[in-house]
Scaffold this active site. Sequence first.
Site, mmCIF file in Angstrom:
data_model
loop_
_atom_site.group_PDB
_atom_site.id
_atom_site.type_symbol
_atom_site.label_atom_id
_atom_site.label_comp_id
_atom_site.label_asym_id
_atom_site.label_seq_id
_atom_site.Cartn_x
_atom_site.Cartn_y
_atom_site.Cartn_z
ATOM 1 N N SER A 255 39.449 -10.163 20.004
ATOM 2 C CA SER A 255 37.942 -10.182 18.837
ATOM 3 C C SER A 255 38.244 -8.632 18.446
ATOM 4 O O SER A 255 39.669 -8.049 18.497
ATOM 5 C CB SER A 255 36.769 -9.637 19.831
ATOM 6 O OG SER A 255 37.081 -8.292 20.850
ATOM 7 N N LYS A 256 37.438 -8.315 17.660
ATOM 8 C CA LYS A 256 37.609 -6.366 16.999
ATOM 9 C C LYS A 256 37.695 -5.919 18.285
ATOM 10 O O LYS A 256 38.482 -4.073 17.720
ATOM 11 C CB LYS A 256 36.095 -6.639 16.539
ATOM 12 C CG LYS A 256 35.737 -6.928 14.688
ATOM 13 C CD LYS A 256 34.566 -6.232 14.358
ATOM 14 C CE LYS A 256 34.835 -6.984 13.652
ATOM 15 N NZ LYS A 256 33.687 -7.150 11.993
ATOM 16 N N ARG A 257 37.518 -5.779 19.456
ATOM 17 C CA ARG A 257 37.819 -4.513 20.228
ATOM 18 C C ARG A 257 38.408 -4.008 20.455
ATOM 19 O O ARG A 257 38.829 -2.772 20.648
ATOM 20 C CB ARG A 257 37.218 -5.434 21.816
ATOM 21 C CG ARG A 257 37.592 -4.583 22.840
ATOM 22 C CD ARG A 257 37.435 -5.539 23.635
ATOM 23 N NE ARG A 257 38.349 -7.013 23.792
ATOM 24 C CZ ARG A 257 37.680 -7.784 24.338
ATOM 25 N NH1 ARG A 257 36.661 -7.899 24.770
ATOM 26 N NH2 ARG A 257 38.190 -9.166 23.473
ATOM 27 N N GLY A 259 40.960 -4.012 17.402
ATOM 28 C CA GLY A 259 41.654 -3.999 16.463
ATOM 29 C C GLY A 259 41.404 -4.979 15.657
ATOM 30 O O GLY A 259 40.409 -6.065 15.422
#
Length: 487
Positions: A255-257, A259
Amino acid sequence: MSQTSALRVRFAPSPTGYLHVGGARTALFNYLLARQTGGTFILRIEDTDTARNVAGAEQKIMDDLRWLGLQWDEGIGVGGPHEPYFQSQRLDLYNSKIDQLLQSGHAYYAFDTPEELEAMRAQAEARKQAFKYPRPSRLPDENDARKAREEGRPVIVRFKVPDQDITVHDEVMGDVTVAASELDDFVIRKADGMPVYHLANVVDDAAMGVNLVMRGQEFLSQTPRHIALQRALGFATPRYAHLPLIMDMKGRKLSKRDGDVEVHSFRVAGYLPEALLNFIALLGWSPGGDREKMTKQEMIELFSLDRIGRTNAKFDREKLLAFNTDAAGSANEDRLAEAFDDYLAISDSPIGKANPTPETRRELLRINRGFRTFRDIDQKSGFMFVPDDAIVYEEAAVKKVLEKGGFDMLASLLPVLESHEPWTTEGLEKLLTGICESQSVGMGKVAQPIRVAVSGGTVSPAIYDTLVLLGKDRTLRRIRRALALRK
Ligand code: GLU
């Protein structure tokens, strides 16, 4: 599917944003197999869930696919025998299939409001049961639907799931059986008249002659529903291959968490598409042996379904960075220049904004050799492209370099540099090494104060290259400006 029919595969994203690396992998694997077998790769946009659609997303997806070099043969933008390729423009086809299912007794109307459904769900939950839509003993007919419409109730169509277990023969995951008791009468047309994803997806795969569905594992649990629909509609079931999940290094769903996860972000961050593509290819697949580095052509030759693993793939950002560094180091000059131009055009690079000449752009690539991403070039050389009075002097650099003898060095260098000609790499190298020798100091003592003066910090390409690219006037102006900081 007969052995002789040509492969028809598709990538069918919903236009909800930029292309995710997981989507890029699905597109890549489909593309590779189509190219390898002389088949057809279709791009279809699944946009019937209007609440989730994001305006312009399909343009972004197409742009990212093209940047990666994954050109489709049929579909939006290129046309083909099954136009249109936007599902929102194919509603008549879906409605005719829904009518067919209603008439053959494979589907029925339902009129529940969202509140009523919510109450049924809550009741099931209170009884600690999984919610299953209660199929009425007498199925509502056209008359009931008309009446409901007049009363302003929602008119929904549900699929009557067959009372039998369904097995997916998945070419990656093996046989996966879902018990009849786990399937419920799912919605195929919503109250707003739009078909749901399952229906549109299955109808289009059949209409477009898709004979292999390759997609992410998150869709595997939906596949029994798709097979049930195919049987009710008299469609052949395509081959299925579900690709392993992609996890981060901690084993969590990517997930974006932690990177970037969108192809576009990697493009803006200065990655080469060929390096990203090579890295993505290895998310769940490998050609065997220790082989990792491949061109797209090599991937086309080496790709095979039976080397796709069942275990989760790991998204190793360090490895991607290493791939990119290698790819940048071995790319030929023209290719690198072309990719750098793309980066400068789409990122917020200070270099791009200054619109340097092609010669300067090539020179930047040369003097920054060894860079990991194009963004490194911005970080190391961006200062050359901002106005002289916009250089910000880092406090640490001023303390560590200028205040520790750097100011004196700059003061003594200024007149020497002012009268120095020619302003070339060789000329400056001779001058500065001569100064080192006559003052018996190392090159750091001479170069580092200049570096801080011209860049504001302590990193730049080799000092001679830097000064040549910056030019004499700007170098001198910056040195004078740095000297004015002296207290
Ligand atoms: N539209 C689905 C998605 O959002 C595609 C599912 C499929 O490939 O069948 O990715």
